[in-house]
Design a protein around this motif. Structure first.
Motif, PDB file in Angstrom:
ATOM      1  N   THR A 138       0.864  -1.187   0.000  1.00 35.44           N
ATOM      2  CA  THR A 138       0.000   0.000   0.000  1.00 35.44           C
ATOM      3  C   THR A 138       0.896   1.231   0.000  1.00 35.44           C
ATOM      4  O   THR A 138       1.839   1.319   0.782  1.00 35.44           O
ATOM      5  CB  THR A 138      -0.916   0.017   1.244  1.00 35.44           C
ATOM      6  OG1 THR A 138      -1.746  -1.151   1.219  1.00 35.44           O
ATOM      7  CG2 THR A 138      -1.795   1.260   1.272  1.00 35.44           C
ATOM      8  N   ILE A 139       0.579   2.180  -0.875  1.00 34.28           N
ATOM      9  CA  ILE A 139       1.311   3.437  -0.929  1.00 34.28           C
ATOM     10  C   ILE A 139       0.825   4.299   0.239  1.00 34.28           C
ATOM     11  O   ILE A 139      -0.364   4.590   0.344  1.00 34.28           O
ATOM     12  CB  ILE A 139       1.083   4.182  -2.260  1.00 34.28           C
ATOM     13  CG1 ILE A 139       1.385   3.277  -3.459  1.00 34.28           C
ATOM     14  CG2 ILE A 139       1.894   5.473  -2.307  1.00 34.28           C
ATOM     15  CD1 ILE A 139       2.785   2.758  -3.543  1.00 34.28           C
TER      16      ILE A 139
ATOM     17  N   ASP B 171       3.831   9.276  -4.793  1.00 34.72           N
ATOM     18  CA  ASP B 171       3.370   8.610  -6.005  1.00 34.72           C
ATOM     19  C   ASP B 171       4.452   7.650  -6.465  1.00 34.72           C
ATOM     20  O   ASP B 171       5.644   7.927  -6.332  1.00 34.72           O
ATOM     21  CB  ASP B 171       3.101   9.630  -7.113  1.00 34.72           C
ATOM     22  CG  ASP B 171       1.966  10.578  -6.761  1.00 34.72           C
ATOM     23  OD1 ASP B 171       0.892  10.093  -6.382  1.00 34.72           O
ATOM     24  OD2 ASP B 171       2.173  11.800  -6.861  1.00 34.72           O
ATOM     25  N   ALA B 172       4.026   6.529  -7.024  1.00 28.59           N
ATOM     26  CA  ALA B 172       4.979   5.505  -7.454  1.00 28.59           C
ATOM     27  C   ALA B 172       4.609   4.974  -8.824  1.00 28.59           C
ATOM     28  O   ALA B 172       3.467   5.105  -9.273  1.00 28.59           O
ATOM     29  CB  ALA B 172       4.997   4.355  -6.448  1.00 28.59           C
TER      30      ALA B 172
ATOM     31  N   THR C  23      -0.848   5.863  -6.300  1.00 31.90           N
ATOM     32  CA  THR C  23      -0.740   6.996  -5.395  1.00 31.90           C
ATOM     33  C   THR C  23      -1.241   6.595  -4.018  1.00 31.90           C
ATOM     34  O   THR C  23      -1.648   5.442  -3.798  1.00 31.90           O
ATOM     35  CB  THR C  23      -1.478   8.217  -5.968  1.00 31.90           C
ATOM     36  OG1 THR C  23      -1.138   9.375  -5.200  1.00 31.90           O
ATOM     37  CG2 THR C  23      -2.987   8.024  -5.993  1.00 31.90           C
ATOM     38  N   ARG C  24      -1.271   7.526  -3.109  1.00 30.53           N
ATOM     39  CA  ARG C  24      -1.603   7.284  -1.707  1.00 30.53           C
ATOM     40  C   ARG C  24      -2.827   6.386  -1.536  1.00 30.53           C
ATOM     41  O   ARG C  24      -3.876   6.640  -2.110  1.00 30.53           O
ATOM     42  CB  ARG C  24      -1.837   8.622  -1.016  1.00 30.53           C
ATOM     43  CG  ARG C  24      -1.937   8.504   0.473  1.00 30.53           C
ATOM     44  CD  ARG C  24      -1.965   9.873   1.111  1.00 30.53           C
ATOM     45  NE  ARG C  24      -1.984   9.733   2.539  1.00 30.53           N
ATOM     46  CZ  ARG C  24      -2.469  10.640   3.351  1.00 30.53           C
ATOM     47  NH1 ARG C  24      -2.935  11.775   2.878  1.00 30.53           N
ATOM     48  NH2 ARG C  24      -2.470  10.432   4.639  1.00 30.53           N
TER      49      ARG C  24
ATOM     50  N   THR D 158      -3.317   0.046  -3.492  1.00 27.29           N
ATOM     51  CA  THR D 158      -2.754  -1.189  -2.964  1.00 27.29           C
ATOM     52  C   THR D 158      -2.546  -2.193  -4.085  1.00 27.29           C
ATOM     53  O   THR D 158      -3.413  -2.340  -4.950  1.00 27.29           O
ATOM     54  CB  THR D 158      -3.690  -1.780  -1.887  1.00 27.29           C
ATOM     55  OG1 THR D 158      -3.828  -0.808  -0.839  1.00 27.29           O
ATOM     56  CG2 THR D 158      -3.152  -3.068  -1.312  1.00 27.29           C
TER      57      THR D 158
ATOM     58  N   PHE E 151       9.153  -1.337  -7.542  1.00 23.45           N
ATOM     59  CA  PHE E 151       8.581  -0.022  -7.269  1.00 23.45           C
ATOM     60  C   PHE E 151       9.644   1.030  -7.498  1.00 23.45           C
ATOM     61  O   PHE E 151      10.818   0.807  -7.216  1.00 23.45           O
ATOM     62  CB  PHE E 151       8.100   0.073  -5.810  1.00 23.45           C
ATOM     63  CG  PHE E 151       6.844  -0.692  -5.556  1.00 23.45           C
ATOM     64  CD1 PHE E 151       5.614  -0.059  -5.597  1.00 23.45           C
ATOM     65  CD2 PHE E 151       6.888  -2.046  -5.295  1.00 23.45           C
ATOM     66  CE1 PHE E 151       4.452  -0.761  -5.380  1.00 23.45           C
ATOM     67  CE2 PHE E 151       5.728  -2.756  -5.072  1.00 23.45           C
ATOM     68  CZ  PHE E 151       4.499  -2.117  -5.117  1.00 23.45           C
TER      69      PHE E 151
ATOM     70  N   ASN F  33       9.989   5.538  -7.172  1.00 26.51           N
ATOM     71  CA  ASN F  33       9.363   6.800  -6.822  1.00 26.51           C
ATOM     72  C   ASN F  33       9.098   7.564  -8.115  1.00 26.51           C
ATOM     73  O   ASN F  33      10.015   7.776  -8.916  1.00 26.51           O
ATOM     74  CB  ASN F  33      10.282   7.597  -5.889  1.00 26.51           C
ATOM     75  CG  ASN F  33       9.603   8.806  -5.305  1.00 26.51           C
ATOM     76  OD1 ASN F  33       8.616   9.299  -5.823  1.00 26.51           O
ATOM     77  ND2 ASN F  33      10.163   9.307  -4.218  1.00 26.51           N
TER      78      ASN F  33
ATOM     79  N   MET G 166       8.626   9.021  -1.114  1.00 26.72           N
ATOM     80  CA  MET G 166       7.538   8.064  -1.304  1.00 26.72           C
ATOM     81  C   MET G 166       7.720   6.988  -0.241  1.00 26.72           C
ATOM     82  O   MET G 166       8.844   6.635   0.117  1.00 26.72           O
ATOM     83  CB  MET G 166       7.613   7.463  -2.706  1.00 26.72           C
ATOM     84  CG  MET G 166       6.419   6.611  -3.118  1.00 26.72           C
ATOM     85  SD  MET G 166       6.702   4.849  -2.989  1.00 26.72           S
ATOM     86  CE  MET G 166       7.890   4.545  -4.282  1.00 26.72           C
TER      87      MET G 166
ATOM     88  N   ILE H  12       6.030   3.128   1.259  1.00 27.18           N
ATOM     89  CA  ILE H  12       5.104   2.008   1.083  1.00 27.18           C
ATOM     90  C   ILE H  12       5.041   1.166   2.353  1.00 27.18           C
ATOM     91  O   ILE H  12       5.981   1.131   3.133  1.00 27.18           O
ATOM     92  CB  ILE H  12       5.501   1.112  -0.114  1.00 27.18           C
ATOM     93  CG1 ILE H  12       6.870   0.448   0.108  1.00 27.18           C
ATOM     94  CG2 ILE H  12       5.464   1.893  -1.423  1.00 27.18           C
ATOM     95  CD1 ILE H  12       7.263  -0.577  -0.954  1.00 27.18           C
TER      96      ILE H  12
END
Length: 151
Positions: free
Chosen positions: A73-74, A78-79, A91-92, A95, A106, A108, A115, A117
């Motif tokens: 989960t972020i 943003d990733a 983004t936030r 998942t 992953f 950034n 970022m 996680i």
């Protein structure tokens, strides 16, 4: 739902705990990423592992696989997540679920903003195999090679 005669929880030996990432040591994963182990064998976990990874601006981890499913989960930032060759912008609170043996990584999406996680492995015996090198390590053994202070 299965009927268990004893109704004993599968995590009976894990004592209650409050884990505060800001008070824990972060371990370098190189390339501008640091990991903070949370629920681990060190705390008595027998079923799953959790932790956080913090990515500096532009940081990324290499393409890899695991021997068990993983969910991420972020928490911040943003990733770009690559799963089985397909990139997804997340983004936030987005998942991911990645089955065992599926290549993923992953990075950034920002070159300047951090970022973070939250990861969960479906086994305390989780391993990571880096695709480029073929090297396999246990996830819980990666913590401690190079310690940084968190923040």
């Amino acid at each position: 739902m299965r009927d268990h005669a004893t109704h004993a929880p599968c995590f009976a030996s894990f004592p209650p705990a409050v884990l505060r990432p800001a008070e824990l040591t972060a371990f370098s994963r190189s390339g501008g990423a640091r990991t903070i182990p949370l629920v681990t064998r060190a705390h008595g976990a027998e079923v799953f592992l959790t932790g956080q990874t913090l990515f500096d601006g532009g940081a990324a981890i290499p393409l890899h696989t695991h021997n068990c499913p993983e969910s991420v989960t972020i928490l911040e930032g943003d990733a770009i997540v690559e799963i089985d060759g397909t990139e997804h912008r997340v983004t936030r609170f987005d998942t991911t679920y990645v089955p065992a043996g599926t290549t993923h990584r992953f990075r950034n999406a920002s070159t300047t903003e951090p970022m973070r996680i939250l990861w969960v492995y479906a086994s305390v015996d989780a391993t990571r195999t880096v695709v480029e090198t073929g090297v396999t390590t246990r996830v819980d053994e990666e913590h401690g090679a190079t310690a940084d202070e968190n923040r």
